[in-house]
Write an enzyme that holds these catalytic residues in place. Structure first.
Site, PDB file in Angstrom:
ATOM      1  N   TYR A 198       0.838  -1.195   0.000  1.00  0.00           N
ATOM      2  CA  TYR A 198       0.000   0.000   0.000  1.00  0.00           C
ATOM      3  C   TYR A 198       0.880   1.256   0.000  1.00  0.00           C
ATOM      4  O   TYR A 198       0.631   2.215  -0.729  1.00  0.00           O
ATOM      5  CB  TYR A 198      -0.934   0.020   1.204  1.00  0.00           C
ATOM      6  CG  TYR A 198      -1.725   1.306   1.296  1.00  0.00           C
ATOM      7  CD1 TYR A 198      -2.851   1.505   0.490  1.00  0.00           C
ATOM      8  CD2 TYR A 198      -1.322   2.340   2.140  1.00  0.00           C
ATOM      9  CE1 TYR A 198      -3.557   2.697   0.538  1.00  0.00           C
ATOM     10  CE2 TYR A 198      -2.021   3.534   2.193  1.00  0.00           C
ATOM     11  CZ  TYR A 198      -3.139   3.708   1.398  1.00  0.00           C
ATOM     12  OH  TYR A 198      -3.833   4.898   1.437  1.00  0.00           O
ATOM     13  N   SER A 204      -3.965  13.990   6.846  1.00  0.00           N
ATOM     14  CA  SER A 204      -4.962  13.593   5.855  1.00  0.00           C
ATOM     15  C   SER A 204      -6.304  13.271   6.509  1.00  0.00           C
ATOM     16  O   SER A 204      -6.355  12.743   7.631  1.00  0.00           O
ATOM     17  CB  SER A 204      -4.471  12.360   5.088  1.00  0.00           C
ATOM     18  OG  SER A 204      -5.507  11.829   4.274  1.00  0.00           O
ATOM     19  N   GLN A 230      -5.462  18.344   5.424  1.00  0.00           N
ATOM     20  CA  GLN A 230      -5.891  18.089   4.046  1.00  0.00           C
ATOM     21  C   GLN A 230      -7.310  17.536   4.034  1.00  0.00           C
ATOM     22  O   GLN A 230      -7.593  16.514   4.668  1.00  0.00           O
ATOM     23  CB  GLN A 230      -4.971  17.088   3.351  1.00  0.00           C
ATOM     24  CG  GLN A 230      -5.440  16.766   1.923  1.00  0.00           C
ATOM     25  CD  GLN A 230      -4.822  15.513   1.366  1.00  0.00           C
ATOM     26  OE1 GLN A 230      -3.848  15.569   0.632  1.00  0.00           O
ATOM     27  NE2 GLN A 230      -5.368  14.360   1.707  1.00  0.00           N
ATOM     28  N   TYR A 269     -10.433  15.856   2.101  1.00  0.00           N
ATOM     29  CA  TYR A 269     -11.162  15.211   1.015  1.00  0.00           C
ATOM     30  C   TYR A 269     -12.563  15.816   1.053  1.00  0.00           C
ATOM     31  O   TYR A 269     -13.223  15.759   2.082  1.00  0.00           O
ATOM     32  CB  TYR A 269     -11.272  13.701   1.244  1.00  0.00           C
ATOM     33  CG  TYR A 269     -10.099  12.881   0.779  1.00  0.00           C
ATOM     34  CD1 TYR A 269     -10.216  12.058  -0.338  1.00  0.00           C
ATOM     35  CD2 TYR A 269      -8.887  12.896   1.459  1.00  0.00           C
ATOM     36  CE1 TYR A 269      -9.144  11.274  -0.754  1.00  0.00           C
ATOM     37  CE2 TYR A 269      -7.813  12.121   1.049  1.00  0.00           C
ATOM     38  CZ  TYR A 269      -7.952  11.319  -0.061  1.00  0.00           C
ATOM     39  OH  TYR A 269      -6.896  10.557  -0.473  1.00  0.00           O
ATOM     40  N   ARG A 275      -5.594   0.340  -8.069  1.00  0.00           N
ATOM     41  CA  ARG A 275      -4.352  -0.151  -7.471  1.00  0.00           C
ATOM     42  C   ARG A 275      -4.436  -1.666  -7.288  1.00  0.00           C
ATOM     43  O   ARG A 275      -5.007  -2.165  -6.311  1.00  0.00           O
ATOM     44  CB  ARG A 275      -4.111   0.559  -6.138  1.00  0.00           C
ATOM     45  CG  ARG A 275      -4.027   2.073  -6.304  1.00  0.00           C
ATOM     46  CD  ARG A 275      -4.076   2.830  -5.014  1.00  0.00           C
ATOM     47  NE  ARG A 275      -4.237   4.267  -5.260  1.00  0.00           N
ATOM     48  CZ  ARG A 275      -4.586   5.168  -4.363  1.00  0.00           C
ATOM     49  NH1 ARG A 275      -4.816   4.774  -3.108  1.00  0.00           N
ATOM     50  NH2 ARG A 275      -4.724   6.427  -4.669  1.00  0.00           N
ATOM     51  N   LYS A 317      -4.196  21.179  -3.525  1.00  0.00           N
ATOM     52  CA  LYS A 317      -3.214  20.113  -3.779  1.00  0.00           C
ATOM     53  C   LYS A 317      -3.703  19.195  -4.901  1.00  0.00           C
ATOM     54  O   LYS A 317      -4.873  18.817  -4.939  1.00  0.00           O
ATOM     55  CB  LYS A 317      -2.996  19.286  -2.504  1.00  0.00           C
ATOM     56  CG  LYS A 317      -1.960  18.172  -2.644  1.00  0.00           C
ATOM     57  CD  LYS A 317      -1.799  17.428  -1.334  1.00  0.00           C
ATOM     58  CE  LYS A 317      -0.721  16.379  -1.396  1.00  0.00           C
ATOM     59  NZ  LYS A 317      -0.989  15.288  -2.353  1.00  0.00           N
ATOM     60  N   HIS A 326      -0.374  12.926  -6.765  1.00  0.00           N
ATOM     61  CA  HIS A 326      -0.754  11.972  -5.725  1.00  0.00           C
ATOM     62  C   HIS A 326       0.260  10.839  -5.605  1.00  0.00           C
ATOM     63  O   HIS A 326      -0.077   9.687  -5.354  1.00  0.00           O
ATOM     64  CB  HIS A 326      -2.150  11.401  -6.017  1.00  0.00           C
ATOM     65  CG  HIS A 326      -2.969  11.144  -4.791  1.00  0.00           C
ATOM     66  ND1 HIS A 326      -3.828  12.072  -4.257  1.00  0.00           N
ATOM     67  CD2 HIS A 326      -3.066  10.065  -3.973  1.00  0.00           C
ATOM     68  CE1 HIS A 326      -4.426  11.575  -3.176  1.00  0.00           C
ATOM     69  NE2 HIS A 326      -3.967  10.355  -2.988  1.00  0.00           N
ATOM     70  N   ARG A 368      -0.255   7.761  -7.841  1.00  0.00           N
ATOM     71  CA  ARG A 368      -1.269   6.789  -7.410  1.00  0.00           C
ATOM     72  C   ARG A 368      -2.627   6.997  -8.066  1.00  0.00           C
ATOM     73  O   ARG A 368      -3.588   6.315  -7.733  1.00  0.00           O
ATOM     74  CB  ARG A 368      -1.417   6.860  -5.888  1.00  0.00           C
ATOM     75  CG  ARG A 368      -0.173   6.389  -5.154  1.00  0.00           C
ATOM     76  CD  ARG A 368      -0.216   6.734  -3.689  1.00  0.00           C
ATOM     77  NE  ARG A 368      -1.210   5.986  -2.939  1.00  0.00           N
ATOM     78  CZ  ARG A 368      -1.055   4.749  -2.483  1.00  0.00           C
ATOM     79  NH1 ARG A 368       0.080   4.096  -2.723  1.00  0.00           N
ATOM     80  NH2 ARG A 368      -1.997   4.152  -1.790  1.00  0.00           N
TER      81      ARG A 368
END
Length: 383
Positions: free
Chosen positions: A30, A112, A133, A135, A170, A257, A281, A284
């Site tokens: 990960y 995050s 940060q 989301y 991923r 960002k 990112h 990713r």
């Protein structure tokens, strides 16, 4: 501050190799992986390292100072700790370890939304000097509550994320059944049993969870349920209509960002944002995109007088920081480098990694006769 680091692990690559041996495979993959075929993951660092700086050995040089002013605060170095999701999965208590180290060394730590420590805990450890940060949530009430918590805790800089209109594809994480807490398949159980230090620290600190989102989410979600919750909770694509009310509401500094082109940089300026972080990112999200150093160079040349231009993704060392600064970044952030340090050395990993990076960057500055961080572009070899 006198720098101390473990001489057994003098490079970030040493820390990466040690981390790989200490944490379960599903956690390392990960941390270490990108998306799809990892093309942009490797291109990020490779193309940063194409940048060359000019050494000067006979020029008059008194000293090099890496202190950097950003948003009214003078940091001790031109780099900070980037936001990383699921940090406690990779090493228990790692957000707290890194936040303490960042505060000690006077560099920024970005928390995050989807990491494993709360807004309040990190705010206390950093005396409110951390960044947050966001989301962007689908519901305005959730957005407003999170921002209220940040404001009450003393955070002054808010980072809004624009490069996750969809979650990256991923393959490793899909194979590993990654969830919070991790899905304990027989394969994953065997991986945990083979990493006793990680297992003992997890027992000590408890299973990692989304501490910031815990008040808003159901318990014990598997990968499918977690994906559904995240899709329902976060609205994906950021746009001007979503940014405007945040700009009106947030009284501190506001940073975007995930900027990867001049169009989005110009929109950030028009919306009255204070800074942008040029980023993909960490490779990713979009494997078919550019590496970060290419748009960084164009954006900095065009807009550095209008907005603070920063960068993350692909930066792994002090020389990489120097190359990025010479290419136009005013500040840089790293995620994986610091997580390798904590996964390798536990509670000492944050302090150790910062010390390595400061030492490396200082050495580069002395080699090229760079006195101040803002002078780096003068030492760039243009091709």
């Amino acid at each position: 501050m006198k720098l101390h680091y473990n001489y057994k692990y003098p490079s970030i690559e040493d820390l990466r190799e040690k981390a790989k041996k200490r944490i379960p495979k599903f956690a390392f993959e990960y941390l270490d992986g990108g998306c799809n075929e990892d093309v942009n993951l490797y291109k990020n660092t490779a193309e940063i390292r194409d940048v060359e700086l000019l050494p000067e050995y006979l020029s008059k040089h008194v000293k090099s100072d890496m202190k950097t002013e950003l948003f009214g605060h003078v940091y001790d170095a031109p780099f900070g700790i980037a936001p990383v999701g699921l940090q406690g999965l990779m090493w228990p208590n790692s957000p707290e370890i890194l936040a303490k180290a960042a505060f000690k060394h006077n560099i920024p730590f970005i928390l995050s939304t989807v990491t494993t420590s709360s807004i309040e805990t990190i705010g206390e450890l950093t005396e409110g000097k951390a960044w947050f940060q966001l989301y962007h949530p689908a519901e305005n009430s959730l957005r407003d509550d999170i921002l209220k918590r940040c404001e009450q805790t003393g955070y002054d800089t808010l980072v809004i994320l624009c490069d996750v209109p969809t979650f990256g594809y991923r393959p490793r994480d899909i194979r590993n059944g990654l969830a919070m807490p991790p899905k304990m398949t027989m394969k994953n159980i065997l991986q945990v049993l083979g990493k006793p230090s990680w297992a003992l620290q997890t027992l000590k600190h408890g299973q990692p969870s989304f501490e910031i989102l815990k008040p808003y989410m159901p318990k014990n979600l598997d990968l499918k349920q977690l994906g559904k919750f995240m899709d329902q909770t976060f609205s994906g694509r950021l746009n001007e209509e979503k940014i405007k009310p945040i700009r009106d509401m947030w009284k501190g500094k506001l940073v975007l960002k995930g900027v990867a082109n001049e169009i989005d940089a110009e929109k950030a300026i028009q919306l009255g944002l204070d800074g942008i972080i040029v980023s993909n990112h960490g490779g990713r999200q979009l494997d078919a995109g550019e590496s970060t150093i290419k748009p960084l160079t164009r954006i900095a040349e065009k807009y550095s007088n209008d907005i603070k231009v920063m960068m993350d993704s692909g930066i792994r060392s002090g020389p990489d920081v120097a190359r990025s600064l010479a290419s136009g970044a005013e500040f840089t952030f790293m995620g994986r480098s610091f997580m390798y340090g904590v996964a390798a050395l536990g509670s000492q990993g944050g302090d150790h990694t910062i010390s390595i990076l400061k030492t490396q960057l200082q050495q580069v500055m002395e080699q090229i006769c760079c006195e101040k961080i803002e002078d780096f572009p003068e030492h760039l070899i243009t091709k």
